[in-house]
Design a protein around this motif. Structure first.
Motif, mmCIF file in Angstrom:
data_model
loop_
_atom_site.group_PDB
_atom_site.id
_atom_site.type_symbol
_atom_site.label_atom_id
_atom_site.label_comp_id
_atom_site.label_asym_id
_atom_site.label_seq_id
_atom_site.Cartn_x
_atom_site.Cartn_y
_atom_site.Cartn_z
ATOM 1 N N CYS A 178 -13.243 -6.606 -9.956
ATOM 2 C CA CYS A 178 -13.480 -6.877 -8.529
ATOM 3 C C CYS A 178 -12.170 -6.943 -7.753
ATOM 4 N N GLY A 179 -11.177 -7.605 -8.329
ATOM 5 C CA GLY A 179 -9.888 -7.694 -7.659
ATOM 6 C C GLY A 179 -9.223 -6.343 -7.500
ATOM 7 N N GLY A 180 -9.343 -5.497 -8.528
ATOM 8 C CA GLY A 180 -8.760 -4.165 -8.443
ATOM 9 C C GLY A 180 -9.454 -3.293 -7.417
ATOM 10 N N VAL A 181 -10.781 -3.305 -7.415
ATOM 11 C CA VAL A 181 -11.533 -2.527 -6.429
ATOM 12 C C VAL A 181 -11.219 -3.014 -5.018
ATOM 13 N N PRO A 217 0.792 -1.232 0.000
ATOM 14 C CA PRO A 217 0.000 0.000 0.000
ATOM 15 C C PRO A 217 0.821 1.277 0.000
ATOM 16 N N ALA A 218 1.858 1.327 0.807
ATOM 17 C CA ALA A 218 2.680 2.536 0.877
ATOM 18 C C ALA A 218 3.344 2.831 -0.461
ATOM 19 N N ALA A 219 3.757 1.791 -1.162
ATOM 20 C CA ALA A 219 4.381 1.983 -2.476
ATOM 21 C C ALA A 219 3.366 2.494 -3.494
ATOM 22 N N LEU A 220 2.130 1.982 -3.416
ATOM 23 C CA LEU A 220 1.104 2.412 -4.357
ATOM 24 C C LEU A 220 0.698 3.858 -4.116
ATOM 25 N N THR A 221 0.582 4.256 -2.867
ATOM 26 C CA THR A 221 0.166 5.627 -2.575
ATOM 27 C C THR A 221 1.279 6.632 -2.828
ATOM 28 N N SER A 222 2.525 6.214 -2.692
ATOM 29 C CA SER A 222 3.637 7.150 -2.893
ATOM 30 C C SER A 222 4.134 7.165 -4.341
ATOM 31 N N LEU A 281 2.268 5.406 -10.296
ATOM 32 C CA LEU A 281 2.572 5.079 -11.689
ATOM 33 C C LEU A 281 3.497 3.871 -11.793
ATOM 34 N N LEU A 282 4.353 3.680 -10.815
ATOM 35 C CA LEU A 282 5.269 2.553 -10.814
ATOM 36 C C LEU A 282 4.648 1.299 -10.209
ATOM 37 N N ALA A 283 3.809 1.489 -9.210
ATOM 38 C CA ALA A 283 3.313 0.344 -8.439
ATOM 39 C C ALA A 283 1.971 -0.188 -8.901
ATOM 40 N N TRP A 284 1.245 0.506 -9.809
ATOM 41 C CA TRP A 284 -0.115 0.069 -10.140
ATOM 42 C C TRP A 284 -0.188 -1.346 -10.705
ATOM 43 N N PRO A 285 0.834 -1.862 -11.458
ATOM 44 C CA PRO A 285 0.704 -3.248 -11.943
ATOM 45 C C PRO A 285 0.570 -4.272 -10.828
ATOM 46 N N THR A 286 1.084 -3.958 -9.629
ATOM 47 C CA THR A 286 1.008 -4.921 -8.531
ATOM 48 C C THR A 286 -0.418 -5.091 -8.007
ATOM 49 N N VAL A 287 -1.301 -4.140 -8.343
ATOM 50 C CA VAL A 287 -2.712 -4.306 -7.984
ATOM 51 C C VAL A 287 -3.252 -5.603 -8.566
ATOM 52 N N LEU A 291 -7.820 -1.690 -3.887
ATOM 53 C CA LEU A 291 -7.868 -0.262 -3.583
ATOM 54 C C LEU A 291 -8.624 0.003 -2.281
ATOM 55 N N ALA A 292 -9.656 -0.791 -2.009
ATOM 56 C CA ALA A 292 -10.397 -0.633 -0.763
ATOM 57 C C ALA A 292 -9.499 -0.904 0.435
ATOM 58 N N GLN A 293 -8.667 -1.927 0.336
ATOM 59 C CA GLN A 293 -7.768 -2.246 1.441
ATOM 60 C C GLN A 293 -6.675 -1.199 1.579
ATOM 61 N N VAL A 294 -6.152 -0.730 0.448
ATOM 62 C CA VAL A 294 -5.124 0.310 0.490
ATOM 63 C C VAL A 294 -5.670 1.571 1.153
ATOM 64 N N MET A 295 -6.914 1.928 0.846
ATOM 65 C CA MET A 295 -7.519 3.116 1.448
ATOM 66 C C MET A 295 -7.670 2.966 2.956
#
Length: 240
Positions: free
Chosen positions: A123-126, A66-71, A74-80, A129-133
């Motif tokens: 569904c997996g992407g949402v 999560p910290a990598a995705l929020t910071s 653009l680099l971390a979105w594929p890991t979603v 993102l719900a957990q990251v939030m």
């Protein structure tokens, strides 16, 4: 309650569901033979939490942090999406693939293979993102298909609420098999996720536990997807 199988035949072979299961198993095996885990102690306001960290393997590079995705989105979105094919242990992947097999074939049968693929990743992407939030600063890696599978369960609940599910049910100190309507087994599952994510505090990813908010997010996404598809399609029970 542990679902074992449903009595809900499909019109065609669930090619996509089986492909997802096979792919998850292959990735899990590759992850295990290419890396390992080491103990990790995290100090939080509630004390010391013992968990595990990834050392090498596919999970070290493709898990969602999560910290990598929020910071660095653009680099971390594929890991979603890559994290959806990684799992922590045999029980983790076993339970996810069991639920996907039981409920996924019928949802795929209704949506069609192309829409089911879109549905699954949505569904997996949402869910991710719900957990990251819920814990945007966490540096604990997230893995698992649970969010996507939760979406499948949400869709199944709307499409086949009274389908009979053979379920392993604990009664006192024993277990027995019962046929339970889908709305009971899935409703019970949703209640457990909600209680753990809110009142019991299990949704706090910083504790290194189960990502309950991801389950809720995926479930809501699955329900929403089916409702929108019904509004734009032919409608009717078990069809869109």
């Amino acid at each position: 309650m542990i679902p074992i199988k449903d009595y809900n035949p499909t019109r065609r072979f669930p090619l996509v569901s089986v492909a997802f299961i096979v792919l998850n198993v292959i990735v899990f095996i590759l992850d295990r033979i290419s890396g390992h885990y080491e103990p990790l102690i995290i100090e939080t306001s509630r004390g010391l939490i013992r968990t595990r960290q990834f050392v090498g393997g596919l999970s070290a590079d493709f898990a969602l942090v999560p910290a990598a995705l929020t910071s660095h989105p653009l680099l971390a979105w594929p890991t979603v999406f890559s994290s959806m094919f990684l799992h922590g242990n045999w029980l983790h992947i076993g339970s996810n693939m069991l639920y996907l097999w039981i409920f996924g074939n019928n949802v795929e049968d209704v949506l069609g293979r192309g829409r089911f693929i879109l549905f699954y990743f949505t569904c997996g992407g949402v869910a991710a993102l719900a957990q990251v939030m819920s814990a945007p600063g966490s540096d604990i890696p997230m893995v698992g298909a649970s969010g996507a599978v939760a979406g499948v369960m949400g869709a199944y609940l709307l499409l086949f609420p009274r389908a009979r599910i053979l379920t392993l049910v604990p009664i006192l100190f024993f277990f027995t098999f019962l046929e339970v309507p889908a709305f009971i087994i899935i409703g019970y599952w949703v209640l457990i996720q909600f209680l753990n994510a809110t009142w019991l505090g299990g949704g706090e990813l910083l504790r290194g536990g189960v990502a309950y908010f991801a389950h809720i997010g995926g479930f809501v996404a699955g329900v929403t997807f089916v409702l929108l598809a019904r509004m734009g399609g032919r409608g009717g029970y078990g069809r869109l």
